[in-house]
Design a protein around this motif. Structure first.
Motif, PDB file in Angstrom:
ATOM      1  N   UNK A 468       0.904  -1.113   0.092  1.00 29.22           N
ATOM      2  CA  UNK A 468       0.017   0.156   0.135  1.00 29.22           C
ATOM      3  C   UNK A 468       0.836   1.159  -0.161  1.00 29.22           C
ATOM      4  N   UNK A 469       0.506   2.186  -1.055  1.00 24.21           N
ATOM      5  CA  UNK A 469       1.249   3.427  -0.854  1.00 24.21           C
ATOM      6  C   UNK A 469       0.443   4.424   0.008  1.00 24.21           C
ATOM      7  N   UNK A 470       1.233   4.862   0.995  1.00 26.90           N
ATOM      8  CA  UNK A 470       0.715   5.739   2.218  1.00 26.90           C
ATOM      9  C   UNK A 470       0.849   7.117   1.898  1.00 26.90           C
ATOM     10  N   UNK A 471       1.897   7.380   1.178  1.00 26.66           N
ATOM     11  CA  UNK A 471       2.310   8.853   0.936  1.00 26.66           C
ATOM     12  C   UNK A 471       2.955   9.299  -0.035  1.00 26.66           C
ATOM     13  N   UNK A 472       2.877  10.283  -0.652  1.00 28.71           N
ATOM     14  CA  UNK A 472       3.852  10.562  -2.080  1.00 28.71           C
ATOM     15  C   UNK A 472       4.021  12.033  -1.941  1.00 28.71           C
ATOM     16  N   UNK A 473       5.421  12.260  -2.124  1.00 29.40           N
ATOM     17  CA  UNK A 473       6.195  13.704  -1.918  1.00 29.40           C
ATOM     18  C   UNK A 473       6.097  14.070  -3.554  1.00 29.40           C
ATOM     19  N   UNK A 474       5.720  15.148  -3.731  1.00 25.43           N
ATOM     20  CA  UNK A 474       6.032  15.849  -5.098  1.00 25.43           C
ATOM     21  C   UNK A 474       6.982  16.735  -5.144  1.00 25.43           C
ATOM     22  N   UNK A 475       7.704  16.959  -6.343  1.00 20.96           N
ATOM     23  CA  UNK A 475       8.946  17.939  -6.223  1.00 20.96           C
ATOM     24  C   UNK A 475       8.558  19.323  -6.198  1.00 20.96           C
ATOM     25  N   UNK A 476       9.422  20.186  -5.719  1.00 18.95           N
ATOM     26  CA  UNK A 476       9.212  21.764  -5.840  1.00 18.95           C
ATOM     27  C   UNK A 476       9.975  22.207  -6.636  1.00 18.95           C
ATOM     28  N   UNK A 477       9.596  22.514  -7.913  1.00 23.37           N
ATOM     29  CA  UNK A 477      10.322  22.924  -9.058  1.00 23.37           C
ATOM     30  C   UNK A 477      11.506  24.155  -8.724  1.00 23.37           C
ATOM     31  N   UNK A 478      11.319  24.912  -7.892  1.00 21.30           N
ATOM     32  CA  UNK A 478      12.089  26.058  -7.542  1.00 21.30           C
ATOM     33  C   UNK A 478      13.366  25.472  -6.757  1.00 21.30           C
ATOM     34  N   UNK A 479      13.151  24.321  -5.963  1.00 24.15           N
ATOM     35  CA  UNK A 479      13.920  23.823  -5.160  1.00 24.15           C
ATOM     36  C   UNK A 479      15.048  22.687  -6.107  1.00 24.15           C
ATOM     37  N   UNK A 480      14.291  22.295  -7.143  1.00 26.01           N
ATOM     38  CA  UNK A 480      14.812  21.398  -8.181  1.00 26.01           C
ATOM     39  C   UNK A 480      15.841  22.183  -9.024  1.00 26.01           C
ATOM     40  N   UNK A 481      15.516  23.434  -9.407  1.00 30.48           N
ATOM     41  CA  UNK A 481      16.463  24.236 -10.252  1.00 30.48           C
ATOM     42  C   UNK A 481      17.696  24.642  -9.432  1.00 30.48           C
ATOM     43  N   UNK A 482      17.387  24.889  -8.147  1.00 30.59           N
ATOM     44  CA  UNK A 482      18.417  25.346  -7.080  1.00 30.59           C
ATOM     45  C   UNK A 482      19.636  24.019  -6.923  1.00 30.59           C
ATOM     46  N   UNK A 483      18.852  22.924  -6.851  1.00 32.11           N
ATOM     47  CA  UNK A 483      19.785  21.559  -6.634  1.00 32.11           C
ATOM     48  C   UNK A 483      20.478  21.329  -7.999  1.00 32.11           C
ATOM     49  N   UNK A 484      19.868  21.470  -9.152  1.00 34.53           N
ATOM     50  CA  UNK A 484      20.731  21.368 -10.501  1.00 34.53           C
ATOM     51  C   UNK A 484      21.925  22.306 -10.342  1.00 34.53           C
ATOM     52  N   UNK A 485      22.073  23.301  -9.882  1.00 26.53           N
ATOM     53  CA  UNK A 485      23.198  23.987  -9.927  1.00 26.53           C
ATOM     54  C   UNK A 485      24.245  23.433  -8.966  1.00 26.53           C
ATOM     55  N   UNK A 486      23.618  23.201  -7.841  1.00 25.44           N
ATOM     56  CA  UNK A 486      24.664  22.584  -6.748  1.00 25.44           C
ATOM     57  C   UNK A 486      25.160  21.404  -7.265  1.00 25.44           C
ATOM     58  N   UNK A 487      24.261  20.559  -7.837  1.00 21.95           N
ATOM     59  CA  UNK A 487      24.878  19.145  -8.207  1.00 21.95           C
ATOM     60  C   UNK A 487      25.891  19.282  -9.330  1.00 21.95           C
ATOM     61  N   UNK A 488      25.791  20.277 -10.121  1.00 23.27           N
ATOM     62  CA  UNK A 488      26.967  20.243 -11.381  1.00 23.27           C
ATOM     63  C   UNK A 488      28.259  20.627 -10.503  1.00 23.27           C
TER      64      UNK A 488
END
Length: 511
Positions: A468-488
């Protein structure tokens, strides 16, 4: 009529957990016993096998007692365990060594030499296990070269689950799944690989008999049956390795459906119908059944890094939290949540225990990059969580090159109890992350294999109705953009520091 239940026992790196499930998949009871990792020298990581065995007995005994008090009927006990462990036994099957675990890196020179050879690459292609100090093959070479007298006196080499099974039943068997993570097992013909055995210097009669995950034994030693308060003829199912079972327990069985597990260590895994290898030897191929292989990459540095930070920099707060029955990790995550994504330019390479995937470098070291006066303890915790997650993300990117794009993400392991960390994972991956009813997916996977062995389900895919899936977390686009820069920046750091890490490791290993 009493409700039927099954126990999944997960023999882990820092604890053993016994978890009782109904045949409908509902979690009923769980109990864990912790034990230490011993490091007598740099690069050493060992456990006391008898301490682990006692933990197995204690957890099972406790859960059996809970089931009995609640009026449930126990139909079987099935096992999961951590991979890559090695124990040497003498002619009387007594211990010659502690259990050398996956985090042990003493065989790094042997692993590096073998990995660079043609025979090493051929062994990887046949066994599906990247050549690295984590696996049993380099450990055996190290023992033969560095402890020749002990090696000569060893009549048997086993892993921790094999040792537990022997203590319970007096026989030496190893499931295909655990065997496939040794670097000694041919995942195509499901037997020990002669070329690997020759390199290791061991013979077939020194290794356990390979058996399928559904292999069962009903003849528990009377002493242990009495100690565990079990009726006669309760079946014990050998099960599989914790990585394969984590995917099964999360129902991540379709193409593109990955499981991300972060416990003491961490891993990214996908299920496939066939094994696969990678020219750069970045991914593993472990077998669950001949129709189910689990491909992926494992990292050394998961929750163990957070534990180190907690014990080193939050010792007083941890003591207070424990005295008040509060989770000290929640304290760290709450503090990290006060800092914005990216930790104000502070990055962390999480190679506290060297690293497996994606760099496969036992010499790699942990470090913080970008420290400034404005950074507080909260920034360091945030950067630590982000660094572990970036490392997991880099493994997933390597896996995608071999298996295709990721379409669905399941999370399990201890980290899934932290809303901050799971949200961080969703933001880095830019994917929805799904949590199932129990984060103890390896124990649940073991229970599912037990249900298959006992005929309660007809095929592993039938277990989907139990998840049973009890919870789903959706990504926050602004955070993803920030993390992409850090990940690079993150992914460029290791190549630049690789030689420095090697030099520092040489200094650490000087007499």
């Amino acid at each position: 009529m009493q409700q039927e239940t099954i126990i999944g026992v997960d023999i882990g790196t820092t604890s053993t957990k016994a978890v009782a499930f109904g045949v409908d998949g509902k979690l009923l009871f769980q109990y864990a016993v912790e034990y230490p990792i011993y490091s007598s020298q740099p690069g050493y990581a060992e456990q006391d096998p008898d301490m682990v065995f006692k933990a197995v007995l204690q957890t099972v005994q406790t859960i059996v007692g809970e089931l009995r008090k609640a009026g449930y009927s126990l139909i079987g006990i099935s096992f999961s365990s951590a991979m890559h462990s090695l124990i040497a036994l003498d002619e009387h099957d007594s211990l010659l060594t502690n259990c050398i675990i996956w985090a042990d890196t003493r065989s790094r020179l042997q692993a590096e030499k073998l990995k660079q050879s043609e025979i090493g690459y051929d062994i990887y292609l046949h066994t599906g296990t990247p050549i690295h100090p984590m696996s049993v093959l380099p450990k055996l070479i190290w023992l033969r070269e560095q402890m020749p007298e002990l090696f000569a006196n060893a009549t048997r080499f086993v892993g921790i689950k094999e040792y537990v099974w022997y203590k319970l039943f007096g026989e030496f068997v190893v499931d295909h799944s655990v065997a496939s993570a040794t670097g000694l097992f041919n995942i195509f013909d499901l037997n020990w690989h002669n070329a690997a055995l020759e390199i290791a210097g061991v013979s077939l009669n020194q290794l356990s008999e390979p058996v399928p995950a559904t292999y069962s034994n009903y003849n528990l030693s009377p002493n242990y049956r009495e100690q565990l308060n079990l009726p006669e003829n309760i079946p014990f199912i050998v099960g599989a390795n914790d990585g394969c079972l984590a995917n099964l327990g999360a129902n991540a069985m379709d193409d593109g459906h990955i499981t991300i597990t972060i416990g003491t260590s961490g891993a990214v895994r996908v299920m496939a119908k066939q094994p696969a290898t990678d020219k750069q030897q970045r991914i593993f191929s472990y077998i669950l059944t001949p129709e189910h292989y689990v491909l992926g990459g494992a990292v050394n540095n998961g929750g163990v890094v957070l534990q180190w930070f907690r014990d080193t920099f939050y010792s007083s707060e941890t003591a207070v939290a424990k005295n008040h029955d509060k989770d000290p990790y929640a304290l760290l995550c709450n503090e990290a949540a006060t800092v914005p994504a990216g930790a104000n330019g502070l990055l962390f390479l999480p190679y506290l225990l060297g690293e497996r995937a994606p760099v496969w470098d036992a010499s790699a070291s942990a470090c913080f990059i970008g420290m400034r006066l404005g950074h507080t303890r909260a920034h360091f915790v945030r950067a630590l969580l982000e660094g572990i997650t970036f490392n997991i993300y880099s493994v997933a990117k390597a896996l995608e090159q071999v298996t295709g794009p990721v379409t669905k993400v399941y999370a399990n392991g201890g980290f899934s109890r932290s809303e901050l960390w799971v949200q961080l994972l969703a933001d880095v991956f830019n994917k929805e992350v799904h949590l199932t009813e129990t984060y103890e997916s390896s124990a649940f996977g073991a229970a599912i294999v037990g249900l298959l062995a006992l005929g309660k389900i007809q095929k592993l895919e039938d277990a989907a109705q139990l998840v049973t899936i009890t919870k789903t977390y959706a990504p926050e686009p602004a955070n993803h953009q920030h993390y992409q820069k850090n990940y690079k920046i993150f992914e460029e750091l290791y190549p630049k520091l690789k030689e420095t890490f090697s030099q520092l490791d040489d200094l650490r290993n000087e007499p």
